[in-house]
Design an enzyme around this catalytic site. Structure first.
Site, PDB file in Angstrom:
ATOM      1  N   GLU A  26      30.771  48.251  44.167  1.00 46.98           N
ATOM      2  CA  GLU A  26      32.181  48.105  44.535  1.00 46.98           C
ATOM      3  C   GLU A  26      32.544  49.206  45.534  1.00 46.98           C
ATOM      4  OE1 GLU A  26      34.807  47.930  41.168  1.00 46.98           O
ATOM      5  OE2 GLU A  26      36.612  47.907  42.406  1.00 46.98           O
ATOM      6  N   ASN A  71      38.222  45.642  41.024  1.00 42.60           N
ATOM      7  CA  ASN A  71      39.660  45.765  41.292  1.00 42.60           C
ATOM      8  C   ASN A  71      39.932  45.917  42.791  1.00 42.60           C
ATOM      9  OD1 ASN A  71      39.982  45.690  38.527  1.00 42.60           O
ATOM     10  ND2 ASN A  71      40.192  47.901  38.299  1.00 42.60           N
ATOM     11  N   ASN A 171      39.002  38.710  40.859  1.00 46.30           N
ATOM     12  CA  ASN A 171      38.480  39.644  39.861  1.00 46.30           C
ATOM     13  C   ASN A 171      39.553  39.976  38.825  1.00 46.30           C
ATOM     14  OD1 ASN A 171      36.545  41.876  38.936  1.00 46.30           O
ATOM     15  ND2 ASN A 171      38.421  43.030  39.326  1.00 46.30           N
ATOM     16  N   GLU A 172      39.230  39.825  37.562  1.00 51.27           N
ATOM     17  CA  GLU A 172      40.093  40.259  36.444  1.00 51.27           C
ATOM     18  C   GLU A 172      41.569  39.965  36.699  1.00 51.27           C
ATOM     19  OE1 GLU A 172      39.161  44.321  35.267  1.00 51.27           O
ATOM     20  OE2 GLU A 172      37.211  43.683  34.492  1.00 51.27           O
ATOM     21  N   TYR A 243      33.191  46.479  28.637  1.00 47.72           N
ATOM     22  CA  TYR A 243      32.558  47.802  28.641  1.00 47.72           C
ATOM     23  C   TYR A 243      32.597  48.333  27.212  1.00 47.72           C
ATOM     24  CZ  TYR A 243      32.877  47.568  33.705  1.00 47.72           C
ATOM     25  OH  TYR A 243      32.728  47.185  35.023  1.00 47.72           O
ATOM     26  N   GLU A 291      30.389  41.849  34.589  1.00 48.62           N
ATOM     27  CA  GLU A 291      30.589  43.308  34.438  1.00 48.62           C
ATOM     28  C   GLU A 291      30.280  43.661  32.994  1.00 48.62           C
ATOM     29  OE1 GLU A 291      34.097  45.314  35.900  1.00 48.62           O
ATOM     30  OE2 GLU A 291      34.300  43.860  37.541  1.00 48.62           O
ATOM     31  N   GLN A 348      27.899  49.710  37.165  1.00 51.66           N
ATOM     32  CA  GLN A 348      27.550  49.289  38.496  1.00 51.66           C
ATOM     33  C   GLN A 348      26.152  49.816  38.813  1.00 51.66           C
ATOM     34  OE1 GLN A 348      30.769  49.815  41.306  1.00 51.66           O
ATOM     35  NE2 GLN A 348      32.315  49.068  39.886  1.00 51.66           N
TER      36      GLN A 348
HETATM   37  O1  AHR Z   1      33.578  48.408  37.282  1.00 51.98           O
HETATM   38  C1  AHR Z   1      34.758  49.138  37.311  1.00 51.98           C
HETATM   39  C2  AHR Z   1      36.004  48.275  37.188  1.00 51.98           C
HETATM   40  O2  AHR Z   1      36.056  47.724  35.912  1.00 51.98           O
HETATM   41  C3  AHR Z   1      36.083  47.081  38.098  1.00 51.98           C
HETATM   42  O3  AHR Z   1      36.623  47.396  39.341  1.00 51.98           O
HETATM   43  C4  AHR Z   1      37.019  46.165  37.367  1.00 51.98           C
HETATM   44  O4  AHR Z   1      36.761  44.818  37.645  1.00 51.98           O
HETATM   45  C5  AHR Z   1      36.823  46.529  35.914  1.00 51.98           C
HETATM   46  O5  AHR Z   1      38.028  46.748  35.275  1.00 51.98           O
END
Ligand code: AHR
Length: 489
Positions: A26, A71, A171-172, A243, A291, A348
């Site tokens: 990113e 993001n 994205n999200e 995450y 992700e 990432q």
């Molecule tokens: O990977 C970091 C961030 O986590 C990304 O930009 C977003 O999509 C997620 O909230």
């Protein structure tokens, strides 16, 4: 502790899609600037790409890299990153509060991807922008026509189309933190119309619609249903993001978190099939877990970053040994769900919550580098059923978490690779392998460390590295360990 691992080669979960071992770059922190791209660095090539980083990306065998966000993409004008570099605008980047110089854009990134031997999973901006810009970007990247955007690409020095086959519809968009966050209804309409225009421009592409940003989102479930009902005919995958972390220092509970990932995947797959049934459709929507990783170590330090910094040290989690075990359990879960999860991206790849860290002096491999590399290299082929019988514990709000978790992959040469994590902090697990007749254990690689919090620091970059165990005699999985067992015919 005894653990019985039974392999049933007749029970094939799925042919694994190689894209299960994807990753993500990113425009965030030092992922691009000071990560993959650093003109003037001693290893920089003619385009400013760091060769030391590229070598490590190749070592991981990453088949696909999601780009440019995250993001970031929800406020991004893709044209800013094309054409002569000296004319590119420097802009405020609202997602992460930084300055984006646009010295790298799709023109450069597609070249980096080629050189790194990987494909691109490209995201379009469905925050500040929409269907029109998305279809123009598809034309710029993929078309050979004598038309405006394809000709723009030629003017910028790229005669041949980039041929990007996999695209994310934003994205999200369910997250209030997203630039121009949308409700499920709003996103579903926007994604549907964007998908139509993108596929009319290039019918060969595949599309991923946004699912929930994590399993505990208040809209989880209803969001997926709404998006699928609206977009079903136009999309190929729905995304999952999650995450994991250990903020309360509860190691047994933390090691159990892959059970949550498993439930998340199965729930989303069930919702896809519910909508399939409603629509009486023959088409199955599969999952893109685009992700996933551990992310929590850098949360506090990131609050100190001055606003409008350029390429700050942002989201630079330093991973310890227990994080590597968790990443191992998450990889096992992805393999065991490879009948539905066709794409997954470790978020990432470089510097930002990443397996590879850079300094001017060189690169450092984080603890999580190793399980990811092992799975990417040896986890290709057919996922087969590997049933584990062992003791269980309660932890992390979960009941009956098995101490040993495993996945098995039949590789193309007929050999079998077993990935296993022993979650017990005290006991090794003696492995009794059933169903392995005709197979011989030829190697047993282990990642193990007495200190659960050990890291690969600048001062001691090889503190947590894999070792080879002897394959003569009984096979045991050491307490708190990641194991790669390779069997050959
Ligand atoms: O990977 C970091 C961030 O986590 C990304 O930009 C977003 O999509 C997620 O909230």
């Amino acid at each position: 502790m005894k653990a019985k691992l039974t392999l049933d080669k007749s029970k094939v979960i799925s042919q694994i899609d190689d894209r299960l071992y994807g990753s993500f770059i990113e425009h965030l922190g030092r992922a691009v600037y000071g990560g993959i791209y650093q003109p003037g660095h001693k290893t920089a090539d003619d385009m400013g790409f760091r060769q030391d980083v590229m070598e490590l990306v190749k070592k991981l065998g990453v088949p696909i890299v999601r780009y440019p966000g995250g993001n970031f993409v929800s406020g991004y004008n893709w044209e800013d990153g094309t054409g002569p570099k000296e004319k590119r605008p420097k802009k405020l980047e609202l997602a992460w509060g930084t300055v984006e110089t646009n010295q790298v854009g799709i023109d450069e990134f597609q070249e980096w991807a080629k050189r790194a031997g990987t494909d691109i999973m490209m995201a379009v901006n469905l925050g500040t922008r929409g269907a029109d810009e998305a279809r123009q970007l598809v034309e710029y990247c993929n078309l050979d026509t004598d038309t405006y955007y394809a000709n723009k690409r030629r003017e910028n020095g790229f005669e041949k189309p980039f041929g990007i086959k996999l695209w994310c519809l934003g994205n999200e968009m369910d997250g209030p933190w997203q630039i121009c966050h949308l409700t499920a209804r709003e996103y579903a309409r926007k994604a549907c119309e964007t998908a139509k225009l993108m596929k009319w421009t290039d019918p060969s592409i595949e599309l991923v619609a946004c699912g929930s940003s994590h399993k505990n989102m208040p809209t989880f479930g209803e969001w997926e249903r709404t998006v699928l009902r609206e977009c079903y005919e136009h999309i190929d995958y729905i995304s999952l993001h999650n995450y994991y972390g250990n903020p309360t220092n509860d190691t047994p509970g933390y090691l159990a978190q892959a059970v949550n990932m498993d439930e998340f995947i199965k729930t989303v797959a069930a919702i896809c099939d519910e909508v399939k049934a409603e629509k009486k459709s023959d088409k199955t929507i599969n999952l893109s877990f685009d992700e996933w990783n551990v992310w929590f170590h850098s949360n506090e330090q990131d609050k100190q970053i001055p606003r409008w910094s350029y390429a700050p040290r942002q989201l630079e989690d330093i991973y310890n040994f227990e994080d590597a075990l968790v990443v191992g359990t998450l990889l096992i879960t992805l393999i065991n769900n490879s009948d539905r999860v066709k794409i997954a991206c470790l978020a990432q790849l470089v510097n930002v919550i990443a397996p590879i860290m850079t300094e001017d002096e060189g690169c450092r491999l984080q603890t999580i580098f190793y399980p990811f590399m092992h799975a990417s290299l040896y986890g290709r082929g057919k996922a087969i059923c590997a049933a584990v019988e062992c003791g269980c514990y309660d932890g992390g709000g979960l009941k009956n978490v098995p101490y040993v978790t495993a996945a098995a992959v039949e590789n193309d040469d007929g050999g079998v690779t077993v990935f296993a994590v022993n979650r017990s902090l005290e006991e090794s697990a003696e492995l009794d392998t059933a169903g392995f007749e005709g197979l011989k254990l030829v190697s047993h690689t282990v990642l193990d460390c007495d200190d659960m919090k050990a890291v690969n620091s600048l001062a001691d970059p090889e503190h947590v590295v894999p070792a080879e165990l002897s394959v003569n005699g009984a096979t045991a999985l050491p307490a708190h360990s990641w194991n790669v067992l390779r069997f050959k015919k």
